[in-house]
Scaffold this motif. Structure first.
Motif, PDB file in Angstrom:
ATOM      1  N   GLY A 158       2.390   9.889   8.544  1.00 30.82           N
ATOM      2  CA  GLY A 158       2.464   9.993   7.081  1.00 30.82           C
ATOM      3  C   GLY A 158       1.831   8.817   6.368  1.00 30.82           C
ATOM      4  O   GLY A 158       1.516   7.783   6.969  1.00 30.82           O
ATOM      5  N   GLY A 159       1.675   8.954   5.053  1.00 31.12           N
ATOM      6  CA  GLY A 159       0.995   7.944   4.257  1.00 31.12           C
ATOM      7  C   GLY A 159       1.750   6.634   4.151  1.00 31.12           C
ATOM      8  O   GLY A 159       1.163   5.560   4.325  1.00 31.12           O
ATOM      9  N   THR A 160       3.034   6.684   3.837  1.00 27.19           N
ATOM     10  CA  THR A 160       3.811   5.442   3.734  1.00 27.19           C
ATOM     11  C   THR A 160       3.814   4.706   5.068  1.00 27.19           C
ATOM     12  O   THR A 160       3.676   3.477   5.119  1.00 27.19           O
ATOM     13  CB  THR A 160       5.250   5.750   3.293  1.00 27.19           C
ATOM     14  OG1 THR A 160       5.224   6.335   1.983  1.00 27.19           O
ATOM     15  CG2 THR A 160       6.107   4.490   3.257  1.00 27.19           C
ATOM     16  N   GLN A 161       3.969   5.444   6.149  1.00 29.86           N
ATOM     17  CA  GLN A 161       3.938   4.857   7.487  1.00 29.86           C
ATOM     18  C   GLN A 161       2.588   4.173   7.746  1.00 29.86           C
ATOM     19  O   GLN A 161       2.538   3.061   8.281  1.00 29.86           O
ATOM     20  CB  GLN A 161       4.181   5.945   8.525  1.00 29.86           C
ATOM     21  CG  GLN A 161       4.231   5.442   9.966  1.00 29.86           C
ATOM     22  CD  GLN A 161       4.197   6.588  10.965  1.00 29.86           C
ATOM     23  OE1 GLN A 161       3.262   7.386  10.975  1.00 29.86           O
ATOM     24  NE2 GLN A 161       5.221   6.678  11.801  1.00 29.86           N
ATOM     25  N   THR A 162       1.504   4.827   7.349  1.00 30.98           N
ATOM     26  CA  THR A 162       0.177   4.268   7.564  1.00 30.98           C
ATOM     27  C   THR A 162      -0.024   3.009   6.738  1.00 30.98           C
ATOM     28  O   THR A 162      -0.503   1.982   7.242  1.00 30.98           O
ATOM     29  CB  THR A 162      -0.907   5.306   7.201  1.00 30.98           C
ATOM     30  OG1 THR A 162      -0.674   6.497   7.958  1.00 30.98           O
ATOM     31  CG2 THR A 162      -2.293   4.778   7.497  1.00 30.98           C
ATOM     32  N   ASN A 163       0.334   3.053   5.460  1.00 34.85           N
ATOM     33  CA  ASN A 163       0.179   1.886   4.592  1.00 34.85           C
ATOM     34  C   ASN A 163       0.994   0.708   5.102  1.00 34.85           C
ATOM     35  O   ASN A 163       0.498  -0.419   5.197  1.00 34.85           O
ATOM     36  CB  ASN A 163       0.592   2.232   3.161  1.00 34.85           C
ATOM     37  CG  ASN A 163      -0.387   3.160   2.480  1.00 34.85           C
ATOM     38  OD1 ASN A 163      -1.576   3.171   2.796  1.00 34.85           O
ATOM     39  ND2 ASN A 163       0.100   3.948   1.537  1.00 34.85           N
ATOM     40  N   MET A 164       2.245   0.955   5.409  1.00 34.52           N
ATOM     41  CA  MET A 164       3.126  -0.122   5.859  1.00 34.52           C
ATOM     42  C   MET A 164       2.658  -0.704   7.190  1.00 34.52           C
ATOM     43  O   MET A 164       2.609  -1.926   7.371  1.00 34.52           O
ATOM     44  CB  MET A 164       4.559   0.392   5.972  1.00 34.52           C
ATOM     45  CG  MET A 164       5.586  -0.642   6.395  1.00 34.52           C
ATOM     46  SD  MET A 164       5.768  -0.769   8.198  1.00 34.52           S
ATOM     47  CE  MET A 164       6.565   0.788   8.558  1.00 34.52           C
ATOM     48  N   VAL A 204       4.946   1.877  -6.370  1.00 33.05           N
ATOM     49  CA  VAL A 204       5.925   2.715  -7.072  1.00 33.05           C
ATOM     50  C   VAL A 204       6.575   3.813  -6.240  1.00 33.05           C
ATOM     51  O   VAL A 204       7.618   4.334  -6.618  1.00 33.05           O
ATOM     52  CB  VAL A 204       5.295   3.357  -8.332  1.00 33.05           C
ATOM     53  CG1 VAL A 204       4.919   2.298  -9.338  1.00 33.05           C
ATOM     54  CG2 VAL A 204       4.085   4.202  -7.971  1.00 33.05           C
ATOM     55  N   HIS A 205       5.986   4.181  -5.100  1.00 33.62           N
ATOM     56  CA  HIS A 205       6.497   5.355  -4.392  1.00 33.62           C
ATOM     57  C   HIS A 205       6.763   5.126  -2.907  1.00 33.62           C
ATOM     58  O   HIS A 205       6.792   6.088  -2.138  1.00 33.62           O
ATOM     59  CB  HIS A 205       5.504   6.533  -4.543  1.00 33.62           C
ATOM     60  CG  HIS A 205       5.479   7.103  -5.927  1.00 33.62           C
ATOM     61  ND1 HIS A 205       4.304   7.440  -6.575  1.00 33.62           N
ATOM     62  CD2 HIS A 205       6.475   7.366  -6.802  1.00 33.62           C
ATOM     63  CE1 HIS A 205       4.582   7.898  -7.786  1.00 33.62           C
ATOM     64  NE2 HIS A 205       5.902   7.863  -7.938  1.00 33.62           N
ATOM     65  N   GLU A 206       6.932   3.880  -2.498  1.00 34.54           N
ATOM     66  CA  GLU A 206       7.159   3.661  -1.070  1.00 34.54           C
ATOM     67  C   GLU A 206       8.399   2.812  -0.793  1.00 34.54           C
ATOM     68  O   GLU A 206       8.514   2.174   0.251  1.00 34.54           O
ATOM     69  CB  GLU A 206       5.895   3.072  -0.428  1.00 34.54           C
ATOM     70  CG  GLU A 206       4.726   4.065  -0.509  1.00 34.54           C
ATOM     71  CD  GLU A 206       3.522   3.684   0.333  1.00 34.54           C
ATOM     72  OE1 GLU A 206       3.497   2.568   0.885  1.00 34.54           O
ATOM     73  OE2 GLU A 206       2.604   4.513   0.440  1.00 34.54           O
ATOM     74  N   THR A 207       9.330   2.803  -1.736  1.00 36.28           N
ATOM     75  CA  THR A 207      10.671   2.243  -1.538  1.00 36.28           C
ATOM     76  C   THR A 207      10.658   0.821  -0.978  1.00 36.28           C
ATOM     77  O   THR A 207      11.476   0.457  -0.143  1.00 36.28           O
ATOM     78  CB  THR A 207      11.503   3.159  -0.611  1.00 36.28           C
ATOM     79  OG1 THR A 207      11.184   4.520  -0.886  1.00 36.28           O
ATOM     80  CG2 THR A 207      12.994   2.967  -0.848  1.00 36.28           C
ATOM     81  N   GLY A 208       9.689   0.019  -1.440  1.00 33.67           N
ATOM     82  CA  GLY A 208       9.634  -1.369  -1.002  1.00 33.67           C
ATOM     83  C   GLY A 208       9.264  -1.549   0.454  1.00 33.67           C
ATOM     84  O   GLY A 208       9.619  -2.559   1.061  1.00 33.67           O
ATOM     85  N   ASP A 222      -6.499   3.999   0.552  1.00 36.68           N
ATOM     86  CA  ASP A 222      -5.533   5.045   0.871  1.00 36.68           C
ATOM     87  C   ASP A 222      -6.175   6.379   0.486  1.00 36.68           C
ATOM     88  O   ASP A 222      -6.433   6.644  -0.684  1.00 36.68           O
ATOM     89  CB  ASP A 222      -4.258   4.772   0.056  1.00 36.68           C
ATOM     90  CG  ASP A 222      -3.219   5.882   0.104  1.00 36.68           C
ATOM     91  OD1 ASP A 222      -3.586   7.050   0.307  1.00 36.68           O
ATOM     92  OD2 ASP A 222      -2.032   5.570  -0.109  1.00 36.68           O
ATOM     93  N   GLY A 223      -6.429   7.233   1.484  1.00 35.63           N
ATOM     94  CA  GLY A 223      -7.102   8.500   1.232  1.00 35.63           C
ATOM     95  C   GLY A 223      -6.192   9.696   1.359  1.00 35.63           C
ATOM     96  O   GLY A 223      -6.615  10.750   1.861  1.00 35.63           O
TER      97      GLY A 223
END
Length: 339
Positions: A60-66, A89-93, A169-170
């Motif tokens: 997932g995206g949050t997993q990839t970014n983090m 704003v959308h990845e809960t810190g 982020d794509g």
């Protein structure tokens, strides 16, 4: 109630599901070392004309970014984003949870600008503050706008000159790739240190393909994948999906279709005289409406509440996807025009 809440309400594009079903009984090795992940990597490398890129598949995206941002940054370093950036704003810190500050500045049409980055650099000038090291952008942006090829080139030139990484982020990349003045996948690879190709919001069941271009950021990344719980045992499920989406034109066809469905709805709002927020040409629509109008819409459709403008007005978001039927889009448009 038909949902326009997001672009991942349904399962997966039929061609993706067929590919998963057709290969279901095949035995492969795990953790992304299978033949399908390799095929998907090969297709991506062909698209960006670079066989030396490192490609990794995450869920997932949050997993990839983090996972990637925390890998690229030292303990004392921070990442720059606009105030509407997904990591802000959308990845809960999640980024802050790894010990890295997200430095923000108000967006310009949903985007990060060179002036914004410079402002943050100027205010973080010594070792008593976190050191800005990465710039995070998304294509498309959180507001449905997109970076043109020239804008991306200027950003990359600036980040390189200031010893910063540029990470794209794509998640909704397909929606931008079909714009005539937007960068191709090849252009993105040339003008970022890393980027990812979204799957979850682009017709896959789940998954994102992270492409690392900067040589300094390639070494030992698989250790980070495992350490952060991001290495999927059944990695073949990701490889099959991305190979199916990218081996031909399916990825771009999905992007063009969802944009077309959004335009049917967007035009109705415009024809009715409603005010669009950050007018876009992609699959997200942000519109400011009287609260009574929002209530009328919600008798038939699910939409996302973004912001209360005042006691009488509210901003909502409508999102289309590969699965949005033209009939539903046209019905929604007709309802808007009848209000």
């Amino acid at each position: 109630m038909y949902s326009f809440l997001n672009d991942y309400s349904e399962g997966a594009h039929p061609e993706v599901l067929k590919a998963l079903n057709d290969t279901n009984m095949q035995q492969t090795v795990g953790y992304g070392m299978d033949e399908y992940c390799q095929k998907a990597k090969d297709v991506i490398c062909q698209r960006i004309h670079n066989s030396d890129a490192d490609v990794h598949f995450l869920v997932g995206g949050t997993q990839t970014n983090m996972t990637f941002i925390s890998f690229a940054l030292s303990d004392y370093q921070a990442v720059i984003a606009c105030d509407e950036g997904h990591i802000n704003v959308h990845e809960t810190g999640s980024i802050e949870g790894t010990g890295h500050k997200v430095l923000t500045h108000p967006h310009v049409n949903g985007k990060v600008t060179i002036e914004m980055i410079q402002n943050i650099l100027d205010s973080h000038s010594d070792e008593h503050m976190v050191q800005p090291k990465m710039v995070y952008i998304s294509q498309t942006t959180e507001l449905g706008t997109y970076y043109t090829t020239k804008e991306l080139e200027y950003l990359y030139q600036f980040t390189q000159a200031n010893d910063l990484y540029l990470f794209l982020d794509g998640a909704r990349l397909g929606s931008a790739l079909v714009q005539s003045d937007a960068p191709s996948m090849y252009d993105i690879a040339k003008n970022t240190d890393a980027f990812y190709i979204g799957g979850t919001k682009m017709g896959a069941l789940f998954g994102e393909a992270l492409v690392i271009m900067n040589e300094q950021l390639k070494k030992d990344f698989r250790y980070q994948l495992k350490h952060k719980g991001a290495m999927l045992a059944k990695g073949r499920l990701l490889g099959i999906q991305f190979y199916t989406l990218l081996k031909g034109n399916l990825y771009e066809e999905i992007g063009a279709y969802e944009n077309k469905m959004a335009q049917i709805i967007r035009k109705a709002f415009m024809d009715k005289g409603f005010s669009l927020y950050e007018t876009s040409h992609t699959n997200q629509i942000f519109v400011d409406l009287p609260i009574d109008t929002v209530r009328s819409i919600e008798e038939h459709y699910l939409v996302t509440h973004i912001k209360k403008i005042n006691s009488n007005m509210e901003r909502i978001r409508i999102v289309t996807s590969w699965a949005t039927s033209q009939k539903e889009a046209e019905n929604f448009a007709q309802m808007i025009l009848s209000l």
